[in-house]
Design a protein around this motif. Structure first.
Motif, PDB file in Angstrom:
ATOM      1  N   TYR A  28       0.839  -1.203   0.000  1.00 34.55           N
ATOM      2  CA  TYR A  28       0.000   0.000   0.000  1.00 34.55           C
ATOM      3  C   TYR A  28       0.877   1.258   0.000  1.00 34.55           C
ATOM      4  O   TYR A  28       0.661   2.184  -0.782  1.00 34.55           O
ATOM      5  CB  TYR A  28      -0.941  -0.003   1.208  1.00 34.55           C
ATOM      6  N   TYR A  36      -4.047  -1.088  -3.875  1.00 34.93           N
ATOM      7  CA  TYR A  36      -5.367  -1.522  -3.411  1.00 34.93           C
ATOM      8  C   TYR A  36      -5.293  -2.939  -2.843  1.00 34.93           C
ATOM      9  O   TYR A  36      -5.809  -3.210  -1.761  1.00 34.93           O
ATOM     10  CB  TYR A  36      -6.376  -1.436  -4.558  1.00 34.93           C
ATOM     11  N   MET A  98     -13.878   5.857   0.169  1.00 35.47           N
ATOM     12  CA  MET A  98     -12.485   6.290   0.297  1.00 35.47           C
ATOM     13  C   MET A  98     -12.289   7.574  -0.482  1.00 35.47           C
ATOM     14  O   MET A  98     -12.919   7.789  -1.511  1.00 35.47           O
ATOM     15  CB  MET A  98     -11.529   5.246  -0.290  1.00 35.47           C
ATOM     16  N   SER A  99     -11.385   8.389  -0.001  1.00 33.02           N
ATOM     17  CA  SER A  99     -10.993   9.567  -0.769  1.00 33.02           C
ATOM     18  C   SER A  99      -9.512   9.823  -0.538  1.00 33.02           C
ATOM     19  O   SER A  99      -8.996   9.604   0.555  1.00 33.02           O
ATOM     20  CB  SER A  99     -11.815  10.789  -0.358  1.00 33.02           C
ATOM     21  N   ALA A 100      -8.852  10.248  -1.597  1.00 34.86           N
ATOM     22  CA  ALA A 100      -7.421  10.550  -1.514  1.00 34.86           C
ATOM     23  C   ALA A 100      -7.231  12.043  -1.682  1.00 34.86           C
ATOM     24  O   ALA A 100      -7.984  12.711  -2.387  1.00 34.86           O
ATOM     25  CB  ALA A 100      -6.659   9.797  -2.598  1.00 34.86           C
ATOM     26  N   GLU A 131      -7.748   7.989  -7.188  1.00 39.20           N
ATOM     27  CA  GLU A 131      -8.650   7.746  -6.052  1.00 39.20           C
ATOM     28  C   GLU A 131      -7.996   6.990  -4.905  1.00 39.20           C
ATOM     29  O   GLU A 131      -8.493   7.003  -3.782  1.00 39.20           O
ATOM     30  CB  GLU A 131      -9.919   7.016  -6.520  1.00 39.20           C
ATOM     31  N   LEU A 132      -6.863   6.320  -5.170  1.00 40.04           N
ATOM     32  CA  LEU A 132      -6.132   5.630  -4.111  1.00 40.04           C
ATOM     33  C   LEU A 132      -4.828   6.335  -3.757  1.00 40.04           C
ATOM     34  O   LEU A 132      -3.995   5.792  -3.048  1.00 40.04           O
ATOM     35  CB  LEU A 132      -5.828   4.189  -4.527  1.00 40.04           C
ATOM     36  N   GLY A 133      -4.645   7.538  -4.287  1.00 38.77           N
ATOM     37  CA  GLY A 133      -3.444   8.291  -3.973  1.00 38.77           C
ATOM     38  C   GLY A 133      -2.230   7.896  -4.792  1.00 38.77           C
ATOM     39  O   GLY A 133      -1.108   8.231  -4.440  1.00 38.77           O
ATOM     40  N   GLN A 160       0.599  12.567   0.636  1.00 39.03           N
ATOM     41  CA  GLN A 160      -0.645  11.944   0.206  1.00 39.03           C
ATOM     42  C   GLN A 160      -1.384  11.377   1.412  1.00 39.03           C
ATOM     43  O   GLN A 160      -0.769  10.858   2.334  1.00 39.03           O
ATOM     44  CB  GLN A 160      -0.360  10.826  -0.786  1.00 39.03           C
ATOM     45  N   LEU A 162      -4.984   9.045   2.471  1.00 42.57           N
ATOM     46  CA  LEU A 162      -6.166   8.272   2.099  1.00 42.57           C
ATOM     47  C   LEU A 162      -7.068   8.206   3.318  1.00 42.57           C
ATOM     48  O   LEU A 162      -6.630   7.820   4.404  1.00 42.57           O
ATOM     49  CB  LEU A 162      -5.777   6.863   1.648  1.00 42.57           C
TER      50      LEU A 162
END
Length: 200
Positions: A28, A36, A98-100, A131-133, A160, A162
């Motif tokens: 990650y 992810y 989720m938000s990055a 969306e996952l940074g 970054q 998350l």
């Protein structure tokens, strides 16, 4: 299904489970295409550590009173949230909410220049923070389809984050997981001291 034959087997299995969960967390943090999968692995396997430890119940004396006292470290909002998150992953196969985000201490022009220099053939767009940074390129293939190729941005000025909508106190996963993992590691250490101690 193989059953553990000794307390040593159980502790070894718990440590293996911790190691794999931490490898998931490392994936990650590497912020590449395995981000992810790494996050899912970290969340699901870290939660499994307590299940593995409960295999001691039929192999050692005094497990139940020890377990009742030892697991109180997990009676908190953060640990409960990870259990719920793992349940959602197992039952729904995904994580929602989720938000990055990214914060630059300054515009990372050197990092952007470096990314352009190492861009793969067919790169048509550079992106910072999906969306996952993750960072990388949208690459057009010869058949006119496109794929994303990820790149780890190492600029120390690029931060970054998350977050999950449901996270305790809105804290980012980067703060929550290491704390939760530490509690689980301590629990395994305590079980090892309690049930595998040797008389000197």
């Amino acid at each position: 299904m193989t059953e553990h034959k000794s307390p040593q087997d159980v502790i070894a299995a718990a440590r293996r489970t911790l190691d794999i969960a931490w490898q998931g967390w490392t994936d990650y943090l590497d912020a590449g295409e395995r981000r992810y999968a790494g996050l899912i692995t970290a969340i699901t396997l870290s939660r499994s550590v307590t299940n593995v430890l409960q295999n001691l119940k039929h192999l050692v004396e005094g497990f139940d009173p020890w377990w009742e006292a030892a697991r109180t470290v997990l009676y908190n909002e953060t640990a409960s949230w990870f259990v719920e998150l793992r349940n959602v992953i197992e039952k729904q196969g995904t994580i929602a909410g989720m938000s990055a985000s990214v914060r630059f201490d300054k515009i990372p022009l050197e990092e952007v220049r470096r990314m352009r220099r190492v861009a793969p053939e067919g790169a048509r767009a550079l992106f910072l923070v999906d969306e996952l940074g993750r960072n990388g390129w949208d690459v057009e293939l010869p058949d006119c389809s496109s794929v994303r190729v990820y790149y780890r941005a190492d600029d120390p000025l690029l931060h970054q984050t998350l977050r999950f909508d449901s996270a305790p106190n809105g804290r980012p996963i980067g703060e929550l997981f290491p704390t939760y993992f530490g509690w689980l590691r301590d629990l395994v250490d305590e079980a090892e001291r309690r049930f595998l101690r040797t008389d000197e």
